[in-house]
Write a protein that holds these residues in place. Structure first.
Motif, short mmCIF file in Angstrom:
data_model
loop_
_atom_site.label_atom_id
_atom_site.label_comp_id
_atom_site.label_asym_id
_atom_site.label_seq_id
_atom_site.Cartn_x
_atom_site.Cartn_y
_atom_site.Cartn_z
N UNK A 224 -5.74 -8.39 21.94
CA UNK A 224 -4.67 -8.24 20.90
C UNK A 224 -5.01 -9.13 19.72
N UNK A 225 -4.73 -8.39 18.43
CA UNK A 225 -4.71 -9.29 17.31
C UNK A 225 -3.56 -10.40 17.52
N UNK A 226 -3.91 -11.60 17.32
CA UNK A 226 -3.03 -12.79 17.59
C UNK A 226 -2.02 -13.01 16.52
N UNK A 227 -0.90 -12.21 16.46
CA UNK A 227 0.03 -12.15 15.18
C UNK A 227 0.67 -13.47 14.85
N UNK A 228 0.96 -14.35 16.06
CA UNK A 228 1.78 -15.56 15.96
C UNK A 228 0.65 -16.61 15.40
N UNK A 229 -0.57 -16.47 15.23
CA UNK A 229 -1.54 -17.35 14.74
C UNK A 229 -1.87 -17.14 13.34
N UNK A 232 -0.28 -15.44 7.26
CA UNK A 232 0.60 -14.43 6.32
C UNK A 232 0.59 -13.19 7.20
N UNK A 233 1.81 -12.37 7.03
CA UNK A 233 2.06 -11.25 8.03
C UNK A 233 1.46 -9.96 7.29
N UNK A 234 0.97 -10.28 6.11
CA UNK A 234 0.21 -9.00 5.47
C UNK A 234 -1.10 -9.08 5.83
N UNK A 235 -1.85 -10.06 5.94
CA UNK A 235 -3.20 -10.26 6.77
C UNK A 235 -3.09 -9.63 8.10
N UNK A 236 -2.12 -9.73 8.88
CA UNK A 236 -1.89 -9.44 10.16
C UNK A 236 -1.85 -7.73 10.24
N UNK A 237 -1.00 -7.35 9.14
CA UNK A 237 -0.47 -5.87 9.33
C UNK A 237 -1.82 -5.07 8.68
N UNK A 238 -2.54 -5.87 8.08
CA UNK A 238 -3.82 -5.27 7.69
C UNK A 238 -4.79 -5.10 8.82
#
Ligand code: NCD
Length: 303
Positions: A224-229, A232-238
């Motif tokens: 899984x892409x580790x959202x909590x680490x 910035x949220x934009x980078x996660x969404x990308x």
């Protein structure tokens, strides 16, 4: 007294003996049902968890022991500013063994230096997760018969995925294991791991293209892409949908492939794959409980 903070602390023969104990537990559960009678496990979870915490708790109950603990930092004295060292000293007065998960890398190590009972690292930040690796090793052993000569693909968030880091540490000690790292550029395996593999003459093969390497793999370890680490949220969404494994993408894969995932899954493995005989991720969950039972027995020196 011994703790388990990093999987490298276990020798290959100790790992072998844990695998053998876990297999024996699977075959003869009744033999183990009272092994930890009167003993207490404390689960100190400063970060969310379903599998790891419940797995430790189920493991201790199946050994006849008891469990105490907390499952969120907010409900512990760390919310008042207590240090990990003090928490460890305190809990040592109540429990015979501690399993700790913490968002800060190194926190379980600090706990082990201050506790008077064994401490097990149940995941520290983006660093390590040795007991997930024990679950993974039992799964690979049962599916593949051993560890030598395997080509293992790690796919997804290899930067923050602590289960990836610990599994690489474990597998590199076997013979002729080939590593293929599949990730977006931003989520590559940390440089310290790549460099140390290169120093030991491993061929490190990195790609962004899962389908290009699919046919070579004996094991595919999805993450899984580790959202909590992410900072910035934009980078996660990308990056979050970088890899989604579907039945079509498995068309070129070996029939003997083992598809693994430490779980939780977000969307990186389509549910259509769950019924494929190559899907091993729910077996990993069960294997994790047996390996944690074996580990608790070892650290508590129960015969
Ligand atoms: C993993 C973790 O916590 O690192 N989960 C687990 O323990 N099985 C993987 C993850 O959270 O993605």
């Amino acid at each position: 007294m011994r703790s388990l903070i990093d999987i490298a602390e276990l020798s290959l023969s100790e790992i072998d003996s844990l695998l053998n104990t876990a297999n024996d537990i699977i075959e003869n559960p009744a033999k183990y049902a009272e092994k930890c009678k009167g003993k207490k496990l404390a689960t100190l979870f400063f970060e969310p968890s379903t599998r790891t915490r419940l797995s430790f708790e189920a493991a201790m109950y199946e050994l006849g022991g008891n469990v105490l603990g907390f499952s969120e930092a907010q409900s512990s004295s760390s919310a008042k500013g207590e240090s990990v060292a003090d928490t460890a000293k305190t809990v040592s007065c109540y429990a015979d063994i501690i399993a700790m998960r913490h968002p800060k890398e190194g926190a379980p190590l600090v706990a082990s230096m201050n506790a008077t009972v064994p401490v097990i690292n149940a995941g520290d930040g983006g660093h390590n997760h040795p007991t997930q690796t024990l679950a993974d090793l039992l799964t690979i052993k049962r599916e593949k018969g051993g560890f030598d000569n395997l080509t293992v693909g790690f796919c997804g968030d290899l930067k923050f995925g602590r289960t990836v880091h610990s599994l690489i540490t474990a597998l590199r000690r076997y013979n002729n294991v080939k590593f293929i790292f599949i990730s977006p550029n931003e989520l590559r395996v940390p440089e310290y791991i790549r460099e140390s593999l290169k120093q030991d003459n491993f061929e490190v093969f990195e790609t962004t293209d899962l389908e290009a390497v699919m046919a070579d793999l004996d094991v595919l370890y999805m993450t899984r892409v580790q959202r909590e680490r992410f900072f910035n949220e934009e980078e996660y969404l990308r990056l979050k949908d970088s890899y989604i494994l579907t039945p079509e993408k498995l068309e070129t894969a070996k029939q003997s492939l083992s598809v693994m995932h430490p779980l939780p899954r977000v969307n990186e493995i389509s549910v259509a794959i769950d019924s494929d005989p190559r899907a091993c991720y729910f077996k990993q969950v069960l294997n994790g409980k047996y390996m944690r039972m074996a580990l608790i027995l070892m650290l508590l020196e129960v015969k």
